[in-house]
Design an enzyme around this catalytic site. Structure first.
Site, PDB file in Angstrom:
ATOM      1  N   HIS B 266       0.728  -1.136  -0.111  1.00 57.26           N
ATOM      2  CA  HIS B 266      -0.114  -0.116  -0.066  1.00 57.26           C
ATOM      3  C   HIS B 266       0.948   1.298  -0.070  1.00 57.26           C
ATOM      4  O   HIS B 266       0.525   2.280  -0.867  1.00 57.26           O
ATOM      5  CB  HIS B 266      -0.953  -0.206   1.312  1.00 57.26           C
ATOM      6  CG  HIS B 266      -1.858   1.029   1.410  1.00 57.26           C
ATOM      7  ND1 HIS B 266      -3.223   0.969   0.926  1.00 57.26           N
ATOM      8  CD2 HIS B 266      -1.810   2.394   1.851  1.00 57.26           C
ATOM      9  CE1 HIS B 266      -3.676   2.284   1.253  1.00 57.26           C
ATOM     10  NE2 HIS B 266      -2.806   3.076   1.836  1.00 57.26           N
ATOM     11  N   GLU B 267       1.885   1.470   0.960  1.00 58.82           N
ATOM     12  CA  GLU B 267       2.575   2.557   0.950  1.00 58.82           C
ATOM     13  C   GLU B 267       3.413   2.639  -0.088  1.00 58.82           C
ATOM     14  O   GLU B 267       3.884   3.838  -0.556  1.00 58.82           O
ATOM     15  CB  GLU B 267       3.612   2.553   2.422  1.00 58.82           C
ATOM     16  CG  GLU B 267       2.484   2.434   3.579  1.00 58.82           C
ATOM     17  CD  GLU B 267       1.648   3.515   3.814  1.00 58.82           C
ATOM     18  OE1 GLU B 267       1.649   4.592   2.803  1.00 58.82           O
ATOM     19  OE2 GLU B 267       0.431   3.400   4.362  1.00 58.82           O
ATOM     20  N   HIS B 270       1.688   4.317  -2.878  1.00 63.07           N
ATOM     21  CA  HIS B 270       1.839   5.958  -2.486  1.00 63.07           C
ATOM     22  C   HIS B 270       3.350   6.552  -3.029  1.00 63.07           C
ATOM     23  O   HIS B 270       3.348   7.672  -3.743  1.00 63.07           O
ATOM     24  CB  HIS B 270       1.637   6.281  -1.232  1.00 63.07           C
ATOM     25  CG  HIS B 270       0.190   6.434  -0.606  1.00 63.07           C
ATOM     26  ND1 HIS B 270      -0.725   7.093  -1.215  1.00 63.07           N
ATOM     27  CD2 HIS B 270      -0.272   5.661   0.196  1.00 63.07           C
ATOM     28  CE1 HIS B 270      -1.764   6.886  -0.308  1.00 63.07           C
ATOM     29  NE2 HIS B 270      -1.707   5.919   0.522  1.00 63.07           N
ATOM     30  N   GLU B 296      -4.500   7.858  -2.849  1.00 66.30           N
ATOM     31  CA  GLU B 296      -5.143   6.416  -2.431  1.00 66.30           C
ATOM     32  C   GLU B 296      -5.458   5.710  -3.579  1.00 66.30           C
ATOM     33  O   GLU B 296      -5.250   4.523  -3.425  1.00 66.30           O
ATOM     34  CB  GLU B 296      -6.361   6.864  -1.563  1.00 66.30           C
ATOM     35  CG  GLU B 296      -6.791   5.685  -0.421  1.00 66.30           C
ATOM     36  CD  GLU B 296      -5.729   5.362   0.528  1.00 66.30           C
ATOM     37  OE1 GLU B 296      -4.872   6.048   0.656  1.00 66.30           O
ATOM     38  OE2 GLU B 296      -6.116   4.309   0.903  1.00 66.30           O
TER      39      GLU B 296
END
Lengths: 504, 504
Positions: B266-267, B270, B296
């Site tokens: 997820h990170e 980003h 997001e």
């Protein structure tokens, strides 16, 4: 405005400056520990920005006016009072700041960040050529900086004075020549004796065990991990990011115990000083160790006078053997103690023993002065280094990595004003330790029993808690009852190494 | 002054603001990773100082005058040109900054730093009482902030608009209610089917193996560790400290594979966005992802549409088994794929599956709006949370730790304007992915072969490189050729979970 209101405004302004400096130090810490190399340029800009903002605020004429308003009231409370010390130190800082134009501060800060980054790559690559043009600029910038402060006898007195309030090129030269006269015969006498072995320090020392053992020891010194932390870096340092945040860094070599262990004790000594400063001084320029020399006296006191003493290892050698059972098998505490105090003419200042260490400092002091005076060109520095280390220490560096590139100072700051403080620190460390021994009864027995609270308490009471309230000479006088003197240091070395080497 | 000189001065001023923000982010990163807890107060002051300095410079009337001078020239280059976008975005930021007094910015920043610190202790201690008075202040400050921007239809439209240019309470409510209508029947249909086992995710997963495997995977995504790094924290985040310095953080649970693995993916999503922005935009407000929702969309695209897909695990399941041979013994890729996509009515938003996740968001969105509108008192928040999560998700939190205290947002920032972006991101992630699939040919085959460069290239070309040059609706339109729509997202969920659960 009333004096009260002016004093409150002065303190508010100083707090802002301290917070900017704290932010700057947080960025520097990150730069030296975790920052990706590719961020160097942006980080250099950020650091330069914060540095020039702090400088601009310190040089603000409003600070001068507020000082004018509150000084009579502050002085009436006594030179030793917090307000009395605050106006004296702030006046000194403010007047210095007004001498240097913000654009210069910005330029210097950006340049040193860039230079530091290049040096970090150049040292492992043994590439003096990569840093040479940057160092040439650094020498020029150092001269420019000195020129902003006219009225000193020697044009570079100010660079020493900035680190060591009141010291000059001449006083340092005199002190160094007296000390040299004491050291050289001692080194000669030691060289005539059989060389002890330090083979026990060169084995397998897993990093995690080194870290755990070091942490255990510095906890016993009183270093408070809850108000700090320890990380790895290329060139160990201590840094206070703000109240409750005094960090140390170290490096480890898996095949050598001393480097990581003694750099940990050394930086912990610096940290004890900062952690011991009265929090009532927070947000003012008094909330720091008073000079680089007094700071170094504390790192060296804990590293050497405590950490390389026989009583200390009578307490800690058993746990050390537990931590490294393989490497230290069959080695007794006396052998270990001789190994960690082996006197050896060597290449690296930070690895040098207590006796030869100061020759490394004098070499740097003389070379940087020669560069600043224009008597030595940067391009000739590596040769000059080699010649001097051969004549002083009888060793020849195989490369620049372990020669002229070994210390960060000329590559991450200005040239001039830094190195003398290491030797001043050594001198003061012995003077403080002798006074503590006089006041505390059987200090060796306390150290041997692992009871370091009395020593730390003595240092906190006499030195740490005051921060920058007193100058180095004042602190020495207050703590020991005597003016600064090389005598306790020379006596300490003669006694310790006389016993270790069986000198008459 | 010429337009050229004014534009140069504008860019210089913006660079200073960006450097202050970069320093602020460096301090925030440290606060959330390595800073000793005892430094919280000083760090709060440092952060507040940098934040208000950046704000003050952005609100400076000189920025408005420089914008007036250069706007005609910049606009003449086209709205899509760098200068055209720069003046548009800077104008928006400047006008917003002028609305909020510096003293308020400082107060808010100091308050949120303090609140974050208390929350960090209160969550593990399950102590809502400790944060309650702080959250009450946060709600008041959030209302005060909204009140600085009159002229919106709903008083809290501005809080959404600050995160998602042009979105309002009403548009979000409409979107959410449409989405809810699609989700609830899907969840019901899934609940009627046998529950797959996720036992294979609950074994022994040593932290270092998790870290190494995660790093290997995100390297394959294209995350560049040479321009970033990964550290541990309590609440994972991505942060860009400046050019060449995009960092991610994660956390690991030794008894659960999903938490650390999917938060890493997820990170990294980003981070790919930030690392993909054109460096020509450095030092301007364009050098960031455009909105929280688009950001997001990228974290969710890489975490879910790539990282929870069957083709992806056809490539990565063998290395995963090599990394954790014990825990995954006898588990085939289909079983593993079902486990990581198990739909479950659960307590924790960040652990929630793709289908129920958005109900967690809607719950928070409604509760924060109720607090802002004065319809829900902070003291009643834990009860309201429990009631809503029971009715929406059929689960009862055993404590506040895994209830109202679970997310940092209300405790480390304002209340309002953050949560809706998670669901907007989900919606956009599917729309972007469908468009990429249309353009790239057999995307599943590429993912299955570990060839992610085409996908990352497509995203970089259409989304990443532009930074904030375009708004979220513009980016969606440019990248996909269609306006923002929930249809691709609902279709994606129905297809994927229809197959996984054998729905008709």
């Amino acid at each position: 405005m009333t004096v009260d209101a002016d004093f409150a405004e002065l303190k508010q302004r100083l707090k802002t400056i301290e917070d900017l400096r704290g932010a700057e130090r947080a960025l520097s810490w990150d730069q030296a520990t975790y920052m990706p190399r590719s961020a160097a340029e942006a980080r250099g800009r950020q650091l330069a920005l914060l540095s020039s903002m702090a400088h601009e605020r310190l040089a603000d004429p409003a600070i001068g006016e507020l000082l004018d308003s509150v000084t009579p009231w502050a002085q009436a409370q006594g030179a030793d009072s917090d307000p009395g010390a605050l106006v004296r130190v702030t006046r000194r800082e403010h007047e210095r700041a007004t001498r240097v134009p913000p654009v210069f501060v910005h330029r210097l800060s950006e340049h040193t960040a860039k230079s530091y980054d290049v040096w970090q790559r150049a040292r492992p690559a043994d590439d003096f050529g990569a840093v040479r043009p940057l160092l040439e600029t650094t020498v020029e910038l150092s001269r420019e900086l000195a020129a902003f402060y006219p009225g000193y006898e020697h044009p570079f007195d100010v660079l020493i004075d900035l680190a060591e309030d009141g010291m000059t090129v001449q006083t340092v030269r005199t002190l160094f020549s007296e000390l040299r006269a004491g050291l050289v015969p001692l080194i000669e006498a030691i060289r005539a004796r059989p060389e002890p072995s330090d083979r026990c320090l060169k084995g397998e020392f897993p990093e995690s065990a080194q870290r755990d053992f070091g942490a255990m020891v510095i906890r016993s010194f009183g270093y408070d991990f809850a108000r700090g932390r320890q990380d790895k870096t290329a060139h160990p340092f201590m840094i206070k990011l703000g109240r409750g945040d005094v960090r140390i860094t170290t490096r480890y070599r898996a095949d050598d115990l001393s480097d990581g262990l003694f750099s940990t004790l050394h930086e912990a000594g610096h940290a004890l000083y900062e952690q011991g400063i009265d929090d009532a001084l927070e947000g003012t320029p008094l909330y720091h160790g008073t000079t680089a020399g007094v700071h170094e006296s504390q790192s060296r006191l804990w590293e050497n006078l405590v950490g390389r003493s026989l009583p200390f290892w009578q307490r800690w050698y058993a746990p050390l053997k537990d931590a490294f059972p393989g490497a230290l098998q069959g080695v007794d505490v006396d052998t270990f103690h001789r190994a960690i105090n082996k006197v050896e003419r060597s290449l690296i200042r930070t690895d040098a023993d207590e006796v030869t260490y100061n020759l490394h400092v004098m070499l740097r002091f003389d070379l940087e002065l020669a560069m600043l005076e224009g008597k030595l060109a940067v391009r000739d520095l590596p040769d000059a280094w080699r010649a001097r280390i051969e004549s002083d220490l009888g060793v020849t560096p195989p490369d620049d990595r372990d020669g002229v590139l070994q210390d960060v100072h000329w590559y991450g700051g200005i040239v001039g004003g830094a190195f003398q403080s290491y030797t001043l620190g050594n001198i003061m460390s012995a003077q403080f330790f002798a006074a503590a021994r006089r006041d505390l009864g059987d200090l060796d027995a306390q150290i041997g029993a692992g009871e370091l609270a009395p020593l730390r308490g003595w240092l906190t009471e006499r030195i740490y808690r005051h921060g920058r309230k007193f100058t180095a000479p004042e602190i020495v006088e207050r703590a020991t009852g005597e003016p600064l003197s090389i005598a306790p240091y020379v006596a300490y070395l003669k006694t310790k190494y006389g016993a270790l080497y069986g000198l008459s």
